[in-house]
Design an enzyme around this catalytic site. Structure first.
Site, short mmCIF file in Angstrom:
data_model
loop_
_atom_site.label_atom_id
_atom_site.label_comp_id
_atom_site.label_asym_id
_atom_site.label_seq_id
_atom_site.Cartn_x
_atom_site.Cartn_y
_atom_site.Cartn_z
N TYR A 137 9.88 -2.36 -12.75
CA TYR A 137 10.90 -2.99 -13.60
C TYR A 137 10.38 -3.29 -15.00
CZ TYR A 137 13.40 -3.71 -9.18
OH TYR A 137 14.04 -3.54 -7.97
N LYS A 179 2.80 0.64 -0.14
CA LYS A 179 3.01 2.05 0.22
C LYS A 179 1.71 2.79 -0.08
CE LYS A 179 5.79 5.33 1.72
NZ LYS A 179 6.18 5.41 3.14
N ASP A 212 8.18 0.90 4.57
CA ASP A 212 9.22 1.42 5.46
C ASP A 212 9.11 0.80 6.84
OD1 ASP A 212 6.81 2.74 5.53
OD2 ASP A 212 7.64 4.76 5.63
N ASP A 236 12.15 -7.14 -4.00
CA ASP A 236 13.57 -7.20 -4.31
C ASP A 236 14.39 -6.67 -3.14
OD1 ASP A 236 16.00 -7.34 -5.61
OD2 ASP A 236 15.53 -5.87 -7.14
N ASP A 240 16.52 -8.98 -0.10
CA ASP A 240 17.96 -8.78 0.10
C ASP A 240 18.26 -8.39 1.54
OD1 ASP A 240 18.49 -9.46 -2.47
OD2 ASP A 240 19.08 -7.48 -3.15
#
Length: 341
Positions: A137, A179, A212, A236, A240
């Site tokens: 971001y 990751k 994942d 983020d 959520d």
């Protein structure tokens, strides 16, 4: 006497903030409030989403309490336009807020409001610690000649400080999500988190989990987690996803913390322009955000426990706003919590 910077904001923000302040006054009556416009309301009045005066008040406060910012009135794709969220970005930058904390503790009275089976969410007490100022971001980006790119960059220092926040928040276990099988930034992340664990927090259990796998386990076995610490974009998305454990965005608080300055506390929900002004918004996310302020910035965990227990009891006795299957107004929901206090 601690001073709280109060930024009610836009939409339902002023409504839920007013109910939350009333409840907070009943718990901690020695607080004073310094209220300022922010977001769209500040744009309309001052032409900027956060004035220098409001920023100075936030910097001088013990904590910053925010309602919600934005709305369709100020939505625009016009280049250079002033947008409400710029006020929030400025606060994060000027206050050095690099850690976003979102707790997920489904209350027993609302177990059946979650789309997950009751037996999966019973006893869940999970905290997501998201790095807030780095990663995709904030990296270099661009689009040209049919090609677009976004750059993910992390430094050792950025990873060290968010890792410490995660370990300090944990009682027994931290899950670091990355990751590392694909990304160099994740390999650095895993290396630094491992070192901070061994050097500073060996009494806390550490596990590494690929993002994942973490996403799957979050819905299949959410009780597995105590503290999740992860980078900006993964945090983020995962936070959520975790919001579905509670059944309503109207129940979710958050805190953004940095160094020695004040923290910023706000409900996760937006300004809900479709119900703004109707007096039916759920104030519990704002109330629980103020509970986090007591716990994280004001050093009053005992009062935070009182406030959380009052919310729990009010729900157990059937108090509900429309978003969670009831008919109480915003003010009436606040009164139900006050009655328990």
């Amino acid at each position: 006497m601690p001073t709280i910077a109060l930024l009610p904001g836009d939409g339902i923000g002023p409504e839920v903030a007013a109910a939350a302040v009333q409840v907070l006054d009943a718990v901690a009556d020695d607080l004073t409030y310094d209220e300022h416009l922010a977001g769209g309301a500040a744009i309309d009045a001052h032409g900027t989403a956060l004035t220098d005066e409001a920023l100075a008040a936030c910097q001088a406060s013990a904590a910053v309490l925010l309602g919600a910012l934005g709305g369709p009135k100020w939505d625009t794709n016009e280049s250079g336009a002033v947008r409400p969220e710029q006020g929030l970005f400025r606060l994060r930058a000027e206050l050095g807020l690099y850690a976003n904390l979102r707790p997920f503790r489904p209350l027993p009275a609302l177990y059946d409001a979650s789309p997950l089976k009751r037996e999966l969410i019973e006893g869940v007490d999970l905290l997501v610690v998201r790095e807030l100022t780095g990663g995709l971001y904030y990296g270099e980006r661009g689009t040209s000649d049919g090609r677009a790119y976004d750059t993910m960059v992390y430094t050792v220092a950025e990873i060290e400080r968010i890792a410490r926040t995660g370990f300090q928040a944990a009682k027994s276990r931290v899950t670091s999500v990355d990751k590392a099988n694909v990304l160099d930034t994740s390999r650095l992340w895993r290396s630094v988190v491992t070192r901070i664990h061994s050097e500073e927090f060996p009494h806390i259990e550490l596990e590494h989990l690929l993002v994942d796998a973490a996403a799957m386990r979050l819905v299949a076995a959410p009780r597995h987690f105590e503290v999740i610490v992860t980078e900006n974009m993964f945090g983020d998305i995962l936070s959520d996803e975790a919001s579905m454990l509670t059944g309503s965005l109207g129940m979710l608080p958050s805190a953004s913390l940095g160094g020695d300055g004040p923290g910023l506390f706000e409900p996760v929900h937006g300004t809900a322009p479709d119900i703004a002004g109707q007096g039916i918004a759920n104030p519990l996310a704002a109330i629980l955000s103020f509970e986090m302020a007591l716990r994280w910035s004001l050093g009053r965990a005992d009062l935070a426990d009182r406030l959380y227990a009052a919310v729990d009891r009010a729900l157990a006795e059937g108090a509900r706003t429309p978003d969670i299957g009831g008919a109480l107004t915003t003010a009436q929901m606040g009164d139900a919590v006050l009655a328990q206090l």
